[in-house]
Each structure stands twice: as C-alpha cells, then as structure tokens.
Design a protein around this motif. Structure first.
Motif, PDB file in Angstrom:
ATOM      1  N   THR A 144      75.960  25.101 -37.202  1.00 16.55           N
ATOM      2  CA  THR A 144      74.672  25.110 -37.151  1.00 16.55           C
ATOM      3  C   THR A 144      74.386  26.636 -36.803  1.00 16.55           C
ATOM      4  OG1 THR A 144      74.049  23.648 -35.274  1.00 16.55           O
ATOM      5  CG2 THR A 144      73.883  22.857 -37.438  1.00 16.55           C
ATOM      6  N   CYS A 148      76.380  28.172 -40.415  1.00 20.19           N
ATOM      7  CA  CYS A 148      75.348  27.367 -40.874  1.00 20.19           C
ATOM      8  C   CYS A 148      75.114  27.307 -42.469  1.00 20.19           C
ATOM      9  CB  CYS A 148      74.046  27.415 -40.355  1.00 20.19           C
ATOM     10  SG  CYS A 148      73.365  29.278 -40.619  1.00 20.19           S
ATOM     11  N   ASP A 364      68.057  25.701 -38.962  1.00 16.59           N
ATOM     12  CA  ASP A 364      69.597  25.373 -38.964  1.00 16.59           C
ATOM     13  C   ASP A 364      70.129  23.982 -39.548  1.00 16.59           C
ATOM     14  OD1 ASP A 364      68.557  24.156 -36.866  1.00 16.59           O
ATOM     15  OD2 ASP A 364      69.983  24.825 -35.351  1.00 16.59           O
ATOM     16  N   HIS A 365      69.139  23.167 -39.789  1.00 17.41           N
ATOM     17  CA  HIS A 365      69.413  21.842 -40.268  1.00 17.41           C
ATOM     18  C   HIS A 365      70.241  21.244 -39.096  1.00 17.41           C
ATOM     19  CE1 HIS A 365      69.576  23.037 -44.864  1.00 17.41           C
ATOM     20  NE2 HIS A 365      68.307  23.369 -44.180  1.00 17.41           N
ATOM     21  N   GLN A 366      69.777  21.232 -37.924  1.00 17.10           N
ATOM     22  CA  GLN A 366      70.205  20.330 -36.637  1.00 17.10           C
ATOM     23  C   GLN A 366      69.366  19.551 -36.365  1.00 17.10           C
ATOM     24  OE1 GLN A 366      72.940  20.528 -34.216  1.00 17.10           O
ATOM     25  NE2 GLN A 366      71.739  18.765 -33.819  1.00 17.10           N
ATOM     26  N   CYS A 412      71.267  30.983 -36.616  1.00 11.94           N
ATOM     27  CA  CYS A 412      71.539  30.629 -37.852  1.00 11.94           C
ATOM     28  C   CYS A 412      70.782  31.765 -38.899  1.00 11.94           C
ATOM     29  CB  CYS A 412      71.228  29.429 -38.544  1.00 11.94           C
ATOM     30  SG  CYS A 412      71.263  28.814 -40.182  1.00 11.94           S
TER      31      CYS A 412
END
Length: 421
Positions: A144, A148, A364-366, A412
């Motif tokens: 990420t 990422c 970051d899609h975390q 990211c």
C-alpha cells in the motif's frame, strides 16, 4: 360493456402487468457475486488456507441469508495457488478466464505483490472487464506504498502498523533488555525485522538487538539450532512475524529446550500454533492482532462459537468477515457489480466491524482499525472464555489500541481511472 367499467378493468390489468414486469426485472437483476479465492490449499500451510476458506464461506453464507448486498448473493470458489507467486498467477488467469471479477488472497506478501502487478496489467488491457483484488492478510507495507494500486484493498493492518503498536506496548516493560529477531526470509519477514530495529531504537534505545535470523520459508523442519543460537545470545525476548508451521515448530523447539524467553508474535493464533504451545507457553507468548474473541466486550464470541460448531476449527481471520461486509455495502452503495464502481465505493468507507470502528483509507486502500495485544493464558471463564484448538487455553486481552495509535503515513501515489458515467 359500460365504457367506464372497461377503462377501470383496463387500468387494473395494466397495473398488474406493470407489477409483474417490475418483479421480473428485479429478479433478472439479482446476480451472483463470484469470488475467486487464490490461496494455499496444499503443502505445509494448507491448514491455514482451509481455515480461511471456511471463514470466507461462513461470511458469504451470512451475507446471503441476511441480504447484506440486497438482492445479490455471494459464491466462493477456491483456486490452489500453493503459496507460490508463479502458481498463483496461473490460477489468477484461470479465474479471470472463467469470468471472476473479485479476487481474494492473503497468505504471502510475495504472492500478493505478483497478483497486484498482474491485476494492474489485466485491467489496463481490458477496460470494462476489470477485476478487484481483496487482500485479507498479506501485510508487507510496500503493498500500500510503492506497490499501491487502485484495484487492491487490504483488510489487515500492515506489518509496520503492527510493530508500531507492539513496540509501544513493549517499551513500557523495563524487563526487556535483549531482543532476538527471527523471521521468514521473504518480504514480510524482512519488513518485520526492519521495523523492529527502527522502532525499538527510537522507543527503547537501551534495548540490545542480540540476534537477527532470516530462515527459508516452509523449509526448516527442526528449529533447535536456531533456538541454541537464541539461548547463547542471552535474549530475554523474541520477536517473530513467522506464521503457520514455521511458527509452530519454532515455539515447539523453544519449549522442548526450556528456553526462558518471551515471544512477541504476529500469528500465534494461526492454525497449529496453539496446539504446539499448549500449557507450556502460557504467560510467555504474546500476539499483536486486529481481534481476539476474549476482548473487552467479547464482541465476535458468538461468531467464534458458531464457526467451531460448523467447521470444528477456530475463527481467527475475522478480517475476512469485515471484508465481505464492506464488499456487500460497496455493492449496495454503488448499486452495481462493476469492479470500478465497487472500488470507488470502498474508498474512504467507514464501518462498524466486529473489532470496532474501521476505515478504508482512500489514499492507499489500507484499512485502519483497532489492534489488540493479548497473552496466551489458561481459560478461566472470566477474562478468557474462548479457547483455541481444545487446549484449555486462549488469549487474554492485555491492551486495546485505537486505530490512530498504530496509523502510519503512506507514500502511495495512486493512479485512478476515470469514474464510470
């Protein structure tokens, strides 16, 4: 026939026909969300993969029964990636060729990195036929950060986040003076080692790192030589990101040699490890995780008990449950099964999960979520009510850390496709 009566009957017939057409349309638009689970279903780590498959199936069955995604239902198909990036890429191609648009995987950051790259390439070359990759356990921070992807979402805390929380807890223990690092020799193990050194130096500069071993993954059958090195170092504490049989055999060797040292782990609750620990590891083994059934309110205890009844196994990967809940909500919110719309719906989503308030960070899609530190302890019916692997022992909660405590900045630089019109 009276003209007025004819008009009335015609209107009624038209209304009935419209209702039937609406029902037919609704039925026609009720679709099955097919999830391809690319995981380790053979070899040394197969028990863990099977446990996660059972967890995903239980979550999707709940989603179907309780209509989490409205009129849509879920179906899961396993693909054996054998823990290998190369074999997992073969399975990814098979899944895509069979029309799967949702991919799930978790065991192995090396596998996840390969899947991210392949998914990116596929989506660039096949607009309108994209796939989304849902990652429930591969925790290399690079996934990420430098690697990422808009199409990748992680539902576990990354290894740096876990080490941030773990070392904040360890820093308060004046008894920790000498630390030994032992990890699997691949990306995740390297990240655990790197983070432990940096964070301990910052938070406890008086602590010595007296050993640092990286061993082959899923290859070592006897860890007694490593344990001998740990004993000779004088270490009072061991930090390891090992999982599966590599952790079970390491702890077993330590117990057999009567090594007097504390273990701080990431995955001591994973399949096979509790049995290896038994009563001998009580009080000396800790774990950092995003959930424990013996939490402050016992949230999820009912799910753990149901899972045990249905599958004869322990519920460990509650993040898979969260993943399905959030996927279902994204589908409902987007009112679409298109991966592009689903991905945009997942971004920034906040949700009350079993383990507390969570947020899928848009940058970051975390997933940001609470973390728990717990100690392997005997079941007492009070603080420890849920056991693991019928050992008479379970995880006693030591600390619950809010998401912001372990939250890490990200680097990211995400390339986002245009939103669907």
């Amino acid at each position: 026939m009276n003209f007025r009566r004819w008009i009335t009957r015609a209107a009624a017939a038209a209304a009935t026909l419209a209702g039937l057409l609406m029902c037919a349309t609704a039925t026609a638009h009720a679709e099955t969300v097919r999830i391809a689970m690319i995981e380790t279903f053979s070899g040394a780590f197969a028990p863990l993969g099977q446990n996660q498959l059972s967890t995903l199936r239980m979550a999707t069955e709940m989603a179907n029964t309780q209509r989490w995604a409205g009129r849509h239902s879920f179906e899961v198909t396993p693909f054996d990636g054998k823990g290998s990036p190369q074999e997992s890429l073969v399975q990814l191609k098979l899944a895509i060729d069979q029309g799967f648009r949702i991919i799930a995987q978790g065991n192995g950051s090396g596998v996840a990195a390969a899947l991210i790259e392949a998914v990116n390439k596929h989506n660039e070359r096949n607009p309108g036929k994209e796939v989304v990759f849902l990652n429930y356990q591969a925790i290399d921070p690079d996934l990420t950060n430098s690697r990422c992807s808009f199409w990748h979402f992680r539902f576990d805390a990354n290894s740096d986040m876990k080490m941030e929380a773990l070392t904040s807890y360890m820093a308060k223990d004046a008894g920790i003076r000498k630390v030994y690092l032992i990890n699997q020799n691949y990306s995740h193990g390297h990240q655990v080692t790197k983070a432990a050194k940096e964070l301990l130096k910052r938070k406890r500069p008086d602590v010595q790192i007296v050993g640092d071993d990286l061993h082959p993954i899923a290859t070592v059958k006897d860890f007694s030589p490593y344990v001998a090195k740990i004993r000779a170092s004088g270490a009072d504490t061991i930090i390891t990101g090992n999982w599966g049989t590599d952790l079970a055999l390491l702890i077993k060797a330590a117990l057999e040699s009567d090594l007097k040292a504390q273990f701080y782990t990431y995955y001591a609750a994973s399949s096979g490890v509790p049995t290896a620990m038994g009563s001998a590891a009580a009080g000396s083994t800790r774990q950092i995780s995003y959930w424990t059934p013996n939490n402050e309110t016992f949230a999820g205890k009912d799910l753990a008990e149901a899972f045990r009844r249905q599958h004869g196994d322990d519920l460990v990967a509650i993040g898979i449950h969260t993943m399905v809940q959030m996927l279902a909500r994204a589908i409902s919110s987007a009112d679409s099964l298109e991966p592009l719309r689903i991905a945009y719906a997942l971004e920034g989503m906040k949700f009350k999960a079993v383990n507390g308030e969570v947020e899928m960070r848009a940058g970051d899609h975390q997933l940001l979520q609470p973390l728990y530190i717990s100690t392997w302890s005997r079941v007492d019916g009070k603080k420890v009510q849920v056991e693991q692997e019928k050992t008479g022992h379970g995880w006693r909660l030591d600390a619950r850390l809010d998401a912001y405590v372990a939250s890490q900045p990200h680097s990211c630089q995400m390339r986002r496709p245009a939103r669907a019109g």
